[in-house]
Scaffold this motif. Structure first.
Motif, PDB file in Angstrom:
ATOM      1  N   SER A 152      19.105  44.002   7.709  1.00  0.00           N
ATOM      2  CA  SER A 152      20.443  44.149   7.151  1.00  0.00           C
ATOM      3  C   SER A 152      20.473  45.538   6.515  1.00  0.00           C
ATOM      4  CB  SER A 152      20.697  43.079   6.078  1.00  0.00           C
ATOM      5  OG  SER A 152      21.632  43.542   5.121  1.00  0.00           O
ATOM      6  N   TRP A 153      21.383  46.396   6.979  1.00  0.00           N
ATOM      7  CA  TRP A 153      21.403  47.760   6.462  1.00  0.00           C
ATOM      8  C   TRP A 153      21.714  47.782   4.964  1.00  0.00           C
ATOM      9  CZ3 TRP A 153      19.197  51.994   7.103  1.00  0.00           C
ATOM     10  CH2 TRP A 153      19.689  53.192   6.560  1.00  0.00           C
ATOM     11  N   LYS A 154      22.598  46.899   4.527  1.00  0.00           N
ATOM     12  CA  LYS A 154      22.919  46.816   3.101  1.00  0.00           C
ATOM     13  C   LYS A 154      21.652  46.587   2.283  1.00  0.00           C
ATOM     14  CE  LYS A 154      25.253  43.865  -0.292  1.00  0.00           C
ATOM     15  NZ  LYS A 154      26.071  42.640  -0.487  1.00  0.00           N
ATOM     16  N   HIS A 155      20.830  45.660   2.719  1.00  0.00           N
ATOM     17  CA  HIS A 155      19.645  45.317   1.939  1.00  0.00           C
ATOM     18  C   HIS A 155      18.495  46.301   2.173  1.00  0.00           C
ATOM     19  CE1 HIS A 155      21.998  41.558   1.953  1.00  0.00           C
ATOM     20  NE2 HIS A 155      21.543  41.470   0.721  1.00  0.00           N
ATOM     21  N   PHE A 156      18.472  46.943   3.337  1.00  0.00           N
ATOM     22  CA  PHE A 156      17.498  48.010   3.542  1.00  0.00           C
ATOM     23  C   PHE A 156      17.741  49.121   2.520  1.00  0.00           C
ATOM     24  CE2 PHE A 156      16.005  52.014   5.194  1.00  0.00           C
ATOM     25  CZ  PHE A 156      14.785  51.714   5.785  1.00  0.00           C
ATOM     26  N   LEU A 157      18.999  49.533   2.365  1.00  0.00           N
ATOM     27  CA  LEU A 157      19.322  50.595   1.407  1.00  0.00           C
ATOM     28  C   LEU A 157      19.015  50.178  -0.024  1.00  0.00           C
ATOM     29  CD1 LEU A 157      22.678  52.169   2.662  1.00  0.00           C
ATOM     30  CD2 LEU A 157      20.387  53.186   2.686  1.00  0.00           C
ATOM     31  N   GLU A 158      19.267  48.917  -0.347  1.00  0.00           N
ATOM     32  CA  GLU A 158      18.984  48.436  -1.701  1.00  0.00           C
ATOM     33  C   GLU A 158      17.500  48.603  -2.041  1.00  0.00           C
ATOM     34  OE1 GLU A 158      20.394  44.432  -2.028  1.00  0.00           O
ATOM     35  OE2 GLU A 158      22.503  45.036  -2.190  1.00  0.00           O
ATOM     36  N   GLY A 159      16.651  48.561  -1.031  1.00  0.00           N
ATOM     37  CA  GLY A 159      15.218  48.732  -1.255  1.00  0.00           C
ATOM     38  C   GLY A 159      14.856  50.098  -1.795  1.00  0.00           C
ATOM     39  N   TYR A 160      15.720  51.094  -1.590  1.00  0.00           N
ATOM     40  CA  TYR A 160      15.452  52.443  -2.080  1.00  0.00           C
ATOM     41  C   TYR A 160      16.326  52.840  -3.267  1.00  0.00           C
ATOM     42  CZ  TYR A 160      12.355  53.271   1.841  1.00  0.00           C
ATOM     43  OH  TYR A 160      11.297  53.206   2.725  1.00  0.00           O
ATOM     44  N   GLU A 161      17.339  52.045  -3.588  1.00  0.00           N
ATOM     45  CA  GLU A 161      18.210  52.379  -4.713  1.00  0.00           C
ATOM     46  C   GLU A 161      17.468  52.276  -6.043  1.00  0.00           C
ATOM     47  OE1 GLU A 161      21.595  49.871  -4.260  1.00  0.00           O
ATOM     48  OE2 GLU A 161      22.457  51.071  -2.633  1.00  0.00           O
ATOM     49  N   ILE A 162      16.581  51.283  -6.155  1.00  0.00           N
ATOM     50  CA  ILE A 162      15.724  51.157  -7.328  1.00  0.00           C
ATOM     51  C   ILE A 162      14.294  51.283  -6.828  1.00  0.00           C
ATOM     52  CG2 ILE A 162      15.029  49.729  -9.287  1.00  0.00           C
ATOM     53  CD1 ILE A 162      17.715  48.265  -9.021  1.00  0.00           C
ATOM     54  N   GLY A 163      13.655  52.380  -7.179  1.00  0.00           N
ATOM     55  CA  GLY A 163      12.358  52.701  -6.582  1.00  0.00           C
ATOM     56  C   GLY A 163      11.168  51.984  -7.170  1.00  0.00           C
ATOM     57  N   ASN A 164      11.369  51.211  -8.245  1.00  0.00           N
ATOM     58  CA  ASN A 164      10.212  50.573  -8.890  1.00  0.00           C
ATOM     59  C   ASN A 164      10.428  49.086  -9.171  1.00  0.00           C
ATOM     60  OD1 ASN A 164      12.114  50.767 -10.894  1.00  0.00           O
ATOM     61  ND2 ASN A 164      10.772  51.764 -12.402  1.00  0.00           N
ATOM     62  N   ASP A 165      11.285  48.439  -8.358  1.00  0.00           N
ATOM     63  CA  ASP A 165      11.515  46.997  -8.557  1.00  0.00           C
ATOM     64  C   ASP A 165      10.656  46.144  -7.635  1.00  0.00           C
ATOM     65  OD1 ASP A 165      12.724  47.498  -6.146  1.00  0.00           O
ATOM     66  OD2 ASP A 165      14.647  46.575  -6.658  1.00  0.00           O
ATOM     67  N   ASN A 166       9.810  46.798  -6.835  1.00  0.00           N
ATOM     68  CA  ASN A 166       8.894  46.108  -5.922  1.00  0.00           C
ATOM     69  C   ASN A 166       9.616  45.274  -4.868  1.00  0.00           C
ATOM     70  OD1 ASN A 166       6.514  47.104  -7.214  1.00  0.00           O
ATOM     71  ND2 ASN A 166       6.829  45.606  -8.841  1.00  0.00           N
ATOM     72  N   LEU A 167      10.831  45.658  -4.568  1.00  0.00           N
ATOM     73  CA  LEU A 167      11.611  45.004  -3.517  1.00  0.00           C
ATOM     74  C   LEU A 167      12.051  46.083  -2.532  1.00  0.00           C
ATOM     75  CD1 LEU A 167      13.855  42.674  -5.721  1.00  0.00           C
ATOM     76  CD2 LEU A 167      12.014  41.925  -4.208  1.00  0.00           C
ATOM     77  N   ASN A 168      11.440  46.090  -1.369  1.00  0.00           N
ATOM     78  CA  ASN A 168      11.765  47.092  -0.362  1.00  0.00           C
ATOM     79  C   ASN A 168      11.727  46.408   0.998  1.00  0.00           C
ATOM     80  OD1 ASN A 168      11.334  49.229   1.681  1.00  0.00           O
ATOM     81  ND2 ASN A 168      11.324  50.598  -0.089  1.00  0.00           N
TER      82      ASN A 168
END
Length: 266
Positions: A152-168
């Motif tokens: 999902s492109w939306k969720h792929f991008l979310e993986g880089y919006e916060i670089g230290n939440d351990n969700l990528n």
């Protein structure tokens, strides 16, 4: 002609000895391949693709100049090697292609055989999608039967919006593909990956270690779903919060470094 055949024979014997004797011994002793980067004919990215890397991908921006060239070659190779398909009306853009390729390249940058032979295509949805693999809605998946990795492109991008939440999401799904490949292949990097993976899982299964992992609350509970999810989750943590990882679980951190032949001073 005779001398030429002798010369070719010596080259063949030398390569055979290197592949069958020299490097396996080296890898057994040092837990890494003898070399990683060697590109006689390096591939180049287009200017707009380079701009995307420079503007959007922190891992690449921190590399020294020489290794940036290696990274660019591998991204260009990824873009040439895999087909990209947009679903539900999504138009695949250069940004999508480059960021997805860069994520795979970051994960495999320490491996000599970096191509993911278990996939042939990248499928991108605009948002969550329904997967026939298990009749559920997904944000992403690695589908070995389709030889595809899906996001999902939306969720792929979310993986880089916060670089230290351990969700990528990108790292997570590519980790599944790398894990699957590492257990199937027999090249040096795959052998090291598989052997180190076995060491990690054996130690995690030790009751005292498992209890400490759970009690730390560092890795999200989803990591303990199964061994595949555990490896994917710890690789997310490895790239997103390396200092905390190293502080909380130094031995596990070092094992992950060995597994993907990662050097902190990239």
């Amino acid at each position: 002609m005779t001398y030429f055949l002798i010369f070719l024979g010596l080259i063949f014997l030398g390569l055979f000895a290197y592949n069958v004797v020299v490097e396996p011994i080296y890898a057994f002793v040092f837990r890494k391949p003898m070399y990683v980067h060697f590109y006689p004919f390096p591939k180049n990215l287009k200017l707009n693709e380079l701009q995307i890397l420079n503007q959007r991908f922190d891992f690449y921006k921190k590399l020294p100049k020489k290794k940036k060239g290696y990274f660019e070659h591998r991204v260009a190779d990824f873009l040439e090697s895999y087909a990209f398909y947009g679903k539900d009306g999504l138009e695949v853009t250069d940004e999508m292609r480059v960021l997805i390729a860069a994520t795979a390249t970051m994960l495999t940058f320490g491996l000599r055989n970096y191509r993911l032979t278990v996939i042939e295509k990248v499928i991108i949805y605009p948002d969550i999608y329904y997967s026939q693999l298990n009749d559920q809605y997904h944000k992403g998946e690695f589908n070995p039967m389709m030889r595809a990795i899906v996001f999902s492109w939306k969720h792929f991008l979310e993986g880089y919006e916060i670089g230290n939440d351990n969700l990528n999401l990108g790292l997570h799904e590519f980790s599944h593909a790398l894990h699957f490949q590492g257990l199937k292949n027999t090249d040096t990097s795959a052998t090291i990956f598989a052997a180190t993976y076995e060491d990690i899982i054996a130690q995690v299964k030790h009751p005292a270690n498992y209890k400490r992992l759970i009690n730390s609350n560092y890795f999200r509970i989803y990591a303990y779903t199964n061994e595949f999810e555990f490896i994917a989750v710890i690789l997310e943590h490895f790239f997103e919060t390396p200092q905390q990882f190293k502080m909380e679980f130094p031995e596990l951190f070092e094992q992950v470094k060995v597994m993907i032949n990662y050097t902190e001073a990239v």
